[in-house]
Design an enzyme around this catalytic site. Sequence first.
Site, PDB file in Angstrom:
ATOM      1  N   HIS A   1     -25.995  33.167   7.910  1.00  0.00           N
ATOM      2  CA  HIS A   1     -26.069  34.525   7.380  1.00  0.00           C
ATOM      3  C   HIS A   1     -27.481  35.081   7.532  1.00  0.00           C
ATOM      4  CE1 HIS A   1     -22.368  33.187   5.328  1.00  0.00           C
ATOM      5  NE2 HIS A   1     -22.050  34.464   5.352  1.00  0.00           N
TER       6      HIS A   1
ATOM      7  N   ASP B   1     -17.651  36.289  14.122  1.00  0.00           N
ATOM      8  CA  ASP B   1     -18.017  36.261  12.716  1.00  0.00           C
ATOM      9  C   ASP B   1     -18.742  37.581  12.446  1.00  0.00           C
ATOM     10  OD1 ASP B   1     -18.372  35.388  10.133  1.00  0.00           O
ATOM     11  OD2 ASP B   1     -19.299  33.488  10.673  1.00  0.00           O
TER      12      ASP B   1
END
Length: 566
Positions: A222, A296
């Site tokens: 992330h 993603d």
Amino acid sequence: MPKPFVFGLLVFFAACAGRQSGVPADTTPDSWVETTLRDLTLEQKIGQLIFPRAEGAFFNEDDPRMVEILEAAREGRIGGVVLFAGDPYETAAIVNRLQEVSTLPLLMASDHEYGAGMRVKGASRFPRAMAFGAGGTERDIEFQAEVTAREARALGVHLLLSPVLDVNTNADNDVIGTRSFGEIPERAGRLGAAFIRRAQALGVLATAKHFPGHGATALDSHFDLPVLRKPRKQLESVELVPFRHAIDARVAAMMPAHIAVPALDGRDDRPATLSPDILGGLLRDQLGFDGLVVSDALDMGGARKSAWDGQVAVDAVNAGIDALLVPPDPLVTYRALLRAVHRGELTESRIDASVRRILAAKQRVDLHRRRTVDLADLSRRVAKPEVQQRIEDMAERAVTVVRNRGRVLPLDGRAPERIFLVELVDPAHRDEEPDLITKELERRASSVRRARVDAREVPTTPGWLAARPDERVLLVLGRTDADSRVMESLKPSLSDTSVVASLDSPYRLAEFPEAAALVAAYDDAPASKRALVRALFGEIDLTGKLPVTLSDEYPVGTGIEIPNRR
């Protein structure tokens, strides 16, 4: 050979190929997919690749956030959305509104890793995957798939961004952890394949993630770009095993990880998301996957590390991504792709290949026939009481006793304990029911004294966690990436009668050699908290086995079986 028989064989083999790849067999020139594709402009085709974020929450239609996404749907600049937090009625209502204004039906995606309750408040919330690795069966995971598929379709969700097939082998991996079934590749593959087959049989599309495997990394994608430095041989024997199971189960979609894998493409500065060698050479050519490849979230640091957002989108499509999920700015992504085609950086035939797969996915879930959902149906199909009872049972079977020195467990409710409950919590992950463990303990103990420790704040007062002579310390580790100094500050409060329990990653348990008992519950959901307290007091049989290795002393498969007191 008669011509009708030859034609029948061709239809049969085409159907088999369609099921294998996750694409419906009806791709003839007159099919909905092909006729729709022929009618689309280049601008509309590019729009089909873009899946922005949407909240399942109420917004006035004049709210800029609502105006932006409604305009994108109306103008054909999106192919679907990725739904995040909301509640059932608002999620379904925004799905319907977007479907009503969109020229083409929208494919709705959402992370439902542990049920629709992961994103939709009040929907069914199953234990995390590692709990299934500890005490679940394929039938359990099939039940989760059934419930999740039915609730997802009731909410208007078609593409499940699950299951997670990463083999977690790194104790420092906070981004995967309990999202994984564990460290046994074959078990992860079997459980994942069971979920895929059952969910897709009930009208949703499953996504295997995060290819080629995010479980051995330490950095969080992330925020940064992790590098998986394993030789190809190890990747083949561990990381890739569950994904082969998923392909054999005819999974509809595959999600690559924002991680670099030098053994697969010789690069340590490029995520799999942007790698033609990994997505084309390995996934499509070698493994034979011909379904939908979805990114993603593209707002994650692992995807954005080496290029600006528009270039990331162009590179992703050139590498083999079909659906661009959660771009930081959908309009920037749209314009960058359009400009890349005009400049010759992307071919229209490459765009067509992705659009064809996206339209085929929409056809497979009958979006060409019906787009909207019945809001009146939600109260009949979401969060059925009998489902919750099965969830409680699954949570109980997952509880794993790693150590029981001096046989301190089970605690004796007939001679009620005085308990000093110490909870390690992260302010960013505070549970909606922070008092649940306290309430459950108070039903069984003569007294409960409670202290909550902030996982980020190092205590400065010596002895502040000292237990009284007649108290048993119960240290509960919540979902947190605790400061190591905070962890050290907890140890002086423990004695040879103390119990340490984890509601998240079991790896933390190995850090407490002082404790008499170590217990893993793998999740901080209400069902897992109740299961933990029942386990401590001997109200359930304890049969769970570690699906990961904590240390040399506690390898995978460790678990002390304790019969209940009843």
